[in-house]
Design a protein around this motif. Structure first.
Motif, PDB file in Angstrom:
ATOM      1  N   CYS A   1       0.504  -1.102  -0.500  1.00 46.85           N
ATOM      2  CA  CYS A   1      -0.049   0.187   0.160  1.00 46.85           C
ATOM      3  C   CYS A   1       1.008   1.326   0.133  1.00 46.85           C
ATOM      4  O   CYS A   1       1.825   1.378   0.817  1.00 46.85           O
ATOM      5  CB  CYS A   1      -1.122   0.092   0.968  1.00 46.85           C
ATOM      6  SG  CYS A   1      -2.212   1.245   1.181  1.00 46.85           S
ATOM      7  N   GLY A   2       0.836   2.120  -0.663  1.00 48.78           N
ATOM      8  CA  GLY A   2       1.777   3.310  -0.735  1.00 48.78           C
ATOM      9  C   GLY A   2       1.188   4.294  -0.309  1.00 48.78           C
ATOM     10  O   GLY A   2       2.189   4.671   0.218  1.00 48.78           O
ATOM     11  N   ASN A   3       0.277   5.030  -0.252  1.00 52.69           N
ATOM     12  CA  ASN A   3      -0.234   5.965   0.922  1.00 52.69           C
ATOM     13  C   ASN A   3       0.045   5.483   2.290  1.00 52.69           C
ATOM     14  O   ASN A   3       0.246   5.570   3.266  1.00 52.69           O
ATOM     15  CB  ASN A   3      -1.117   6.573   0.692  1.00 52.69           C
ATOM     16  CG  ASN A   3      -1.867   7.188  -0.861  1.00 52.69           C
ATOM     17  OD1 ASN A   3      -0.892   7.433  -0.979  1.00 52.69           O
ATOM     18  ND2 ASN A   3      -2.837   7.020  -1.205  1.00 52.69           N
TER      19      ASN A   3
ATOM     20  N   THR B   1      -0.257   3.127  -4.941  1.00 46.53           N
ATOM     21  CA  THR B   1       0.670   1.870  -5.590  1.00 46.53           C
ATOM     22  C   THR B   1       0.052   1.967  -7.332  1.00 46.53           C
ATOM     23  O   THR B   1       0.285   2.157  -8.371  1.00 46.53           O
ATOM     24  CB  THR B   1       0.038   0.500  -5.631  1.00 46.53           C
ATOM     25  OG1 THR B   1      -1.504   0.110  -4.565  1.00 46.53           O
ATOM     26  CG2 THR B   1       1.334   0.186  -4.337  1.00 46.53           C
ATOM     27  N   GLY B   2      -1.539   2.495  -7.446  1.00 40.96           N
ATOM     28  CA  GLY B   2      -2.261   3.269  -8.396  1.00 40.96           C
ATOM     29  C   GLY B   2      -1.402   3.896  -9.010  1.00 40.96           C
ATOM     30  O   GLY B   2      -1.525   4.271 -10.270  1.00 40.96           O
ATOM     31  N   ALA B   3      -0.763   5.340  -8.526  1.00 38.38           N
ATOM     32  CA  ALA B   3      -0.200   6.164  -9.242  1.00 38.38           C
ATOM     33  C   ALA B   3       0.632   6.413  -9.538  1.00 38.38           C
ATOM     34  O   ALA B   3       1.842   6.119 -10.859  1.00 38.38           O
ATOM     35  CB  ALA B   3      -0.760   6.893  -8.015  1.00 38.38           C
TER      36      ALA B   3
ATOM     37  N   ASN C   1       0.881  -5.017  -5.783  1.00 42.24           N
ATOM     38  CA  ASN C   1      -0.268  -5.828  -6.089  1.00 42.24           C
ATOM     39  C   ASN C   1      -0.310  -5.276  -7.067  1.00 42.24           C
ATOM     40  O   ASN C   1      -0.013  -4.191  -7.797  1.00 42.24           O
ATOM     41  CB  ASN C   1      -0.923  -4.703  -5.106  1.00 42.24           C
ATOM     42  CG  ASN C   1      -0.907  -3.912  -5.336  1.00 42.24           C
ATOM     43  OD1 ASN C   1       0.136  -2.721  -5.917  1.00 42.24           O
ATOM     44  ND2 ASN C   1      -1.657  -2.663  -4.863  1.00 42.24           N
ATOM     45  N   PRO C   2      -1.615  -5.685  -7.957  1.00 42.81           N
ATOM     46  CA  PRO C   2      -2.378  -5.732  -9.077  1.00 42.81           C
ATOM     47  C   PRO C   2      -2.904  -4.557  -9.210  1.00 42.81           C
ATOM     48  O   PRO C   2      -4.078  -3.998  -8.785  1.00 42.81           O
ATOM     49  CB  PRO C   2      -2.776  -7.519  -9.815  1.00 42.81           C
ATOM     50  CG  PRO C   2      -3.586  -6.978  -7.822  1.00 42.81           C
ATOM     51  CD  PRO C   2      -2.823  -6.803  -7.243  1.00 42.81           C
ATOM     52  N   HIS C   3      -2.711  -3.800 -11.006  1.00 40.14           N
ATOM     53  CA  HIS C   3      -3.593  -2.862 -11.439  1.00 40.14           C
ATOM     54  C   HIS C   3      -3.671  -2.841 -13.056  1.00 40.14           C
ATOM     55  O   HIS C   3      -3.310  -3.580 -13.659  1.00 40.14           O
ATOM     56  CB  HIS C   3      -2.711  -1.198 -10.773  1.00 40.14           C
ATOM     57  CG  HIS C   3      -2.152  -1.638  -9.621  1.00 40.14           C
ATOM     58  ND1 HIS C   3      -2.876  -0.482  -8.786  1.00 40.14           N
ATOM     59  CD2 HIS C   3      -1.187  -1.761  -8.772  1.00 40.14           C
ATOM     60  CE1 HIS C   3      -2.255  -0.366  -7.867  1.00 40.14           C
ATOM     61  NE2 HIS C   3      -1.439  -0.852  -7.521  1.00 40.14           N
TER      62      HIS C   3
HETATM   63  N1  LIG Z   1      -6.746  -2.151  -2.032  1.00 37.45           N
HETATM   64  C1  LIG Z   1      -5.033  -2.227  -2.223  1.00 37.45           C
HETATM   65  C2  LIG Z   1      -3.836  -1.497  -1.445  1.00 37.45           C
HETATM   66  C3  LIG Z   1      -4.050  -0.221  -0.814  1.00 37.45           C
HETATM   67  C4  LIG Z   1      -3.405   0.209  -1.821  1.00 37.45           C
HETATM   68  C5  LIG Z   1      -4.002   1.900  -1.559  1.00 37.45           C
HETATM   69  N2  LIG Z   1      -4.427   2.265  -0.663  1.00 37.45           N
HETATM   70  C6  LIG Z   1      -2.296   2.384  -2.445  1.00 37.45           C
HETATM   71  O1  LIG Z   1      -2.151   3.488  -1.166  1.00 37.45           O
HETATM   72  O2  LIG Z   1      -1.444   1.800  -2.555  1.00 37.45           O
HETATM   73  C7  LIG Z   1      -4.939  -3.558  -2.906  1.00 37.45           C
HETATM   74  O3  LIG Z   1      -6.093  -4.854  -2.871  1.00 37.45           O
HETATM   75  O4  LIG Z   1      -3.918  -4.195  -3.678  1.00 37.45           O
END
Ligand SMILES: N[C@H](CCC[C@H](N)C(=O)O)C(=O)O
Length: 281
Positions: A75-77, A226-228, A164-166
């Motif tokens: 989780c990035g944040n 992580t999404g960014a 984690n997957p995006h």
């Molecule tokens: N819900 C995400 C984990 C938290 C990622 C997000 N809050 C971040 O800041 O990277 C998942 O199940 O992969």
């Protein structure tokens, strides 16, 4: 059982942080995390993050439960919030202090910045279908601008794992996306065996993009670190953005760099404590 907690957020992506240094396993179960994250009957948050003892030469271990009780790899944040939480626990805030954090996505190293922000070396992105994981392409192939049918529309998607997957798709107007209706259809699509986080990206200019996100296990959040990171990697792979890019999320902005020299992704942004408390489980 009464637990002490601290509430933090990274651009409005908010977490309950728990000092778990006295135990090798989280002191809260996934089912209890669902209750804690409830915004009416609990504390309220997008997830619960635990600061556990380090292992294999790291300073600490991070574990995290999403608000649906599932456990993601990273989780990035959240790891920026964890770095601030650790500095508070240790009673010191040292500029350029770097923590080595063991996560399910490998060792991640957040570094405290002079302006109070946190810079995180997020490691290298994973790009093959097997690494995401997805069945959208053959296992050893990348998934770049592949067609995916969701809600009666064909979307061009690019998939990136940051541990984690995006799934990233580029749109004319990210504000116009009906996230409430379609987010869950992406998350639970059969081509994503471990579900998926989905980012909708509007490239404003090569070094600036707007992003909205539906997170696996949490739904719509105000930001996803992580999404960014995954979105800038996808933007470069599709020749839509520069390797150094500002990502504007509903909760604020992150600076992301996908280094051409070492292939690692760096994320810089804020993380703040909002309150502390005790909660009866
Ligand atoms: N819900 C995400 C984990 C938290 C990622 C997000 N809050 C971040 O800041 O990277 C998942 O199940 O992969």
């Amino acid at each position: 059982m009464v637990i002490e907690f601290s509430k933090y957020h990274g651009l409005g992506n908010d977490f309950i942080l728990i000092d778990n240094r006295h135990s090798a396993e989280p002191i809260v179960t996934p089912e209890q995390a669902i209750q804690i994250c409830d915004r009416h009957f609990g504390i309220g948050g997008d997830g619960v993050i635990f600061a556990l003892p380090g292992k294999e030469g790291t300073d600490y271990t991070m574990r995290i439960y999403n608000s649906d009780g599932s456990e993601p790899e990273m989780c990035g944040n959240g790891i920026r919030c964890l770095a601030k939480f650790i500095a508070d626990l240790e009673g010191k805030s040292e500029v350029n202090k770097t923590y080595k954090i063991h996560t399910l996505a490998g060792v991640i190293t957040p570094q405290m910045q002079a302006n109070g922000y946190v810079k995180v070396d997020m490691g290298t992105p994973f790009l093959t279908a097997a690494e995401i994981p997805t069945t959208l392409s053959t296992a050893e192939d990348k998934v770049i601008a592949q067609p995916l049918e969701v809600a009666g529309k064909t979307w061009d998607v690019t998939c990136v794992s940051t541990g984690n997957p995006h799934c990233i798709t580029f749109v004319e107007n990210s504000d116009a996306i009906a996230l409430e209706q379609i987010g869950t259809l992406f998350e639970h699509h059969p081509v994503f065996p471990q579900r998926i986080n989905t980012e909708f990206i509007q490239v404003v200019k090569p070094d600036y993009m707007k992003m909205r996100v539906w997170e696996r296990g949490a739904g719509i959040t105000l930001a996803c670190g992580t999404g960014a990171c995954a979105s800038v990697v996808a933007g470069v792979l599709n020749s839509k953005c520069d390797r150094f890019c500002t990502v504007e999320l509903p909760g604020g902005c992150l600076q992301i760099e996908w280094s051409a020299t070492n292939n690692r992704v760096y994320m810089t942004g804020a993380a703040q404590q909002v309150f502390q408390g005790k909660y009866s489980l």
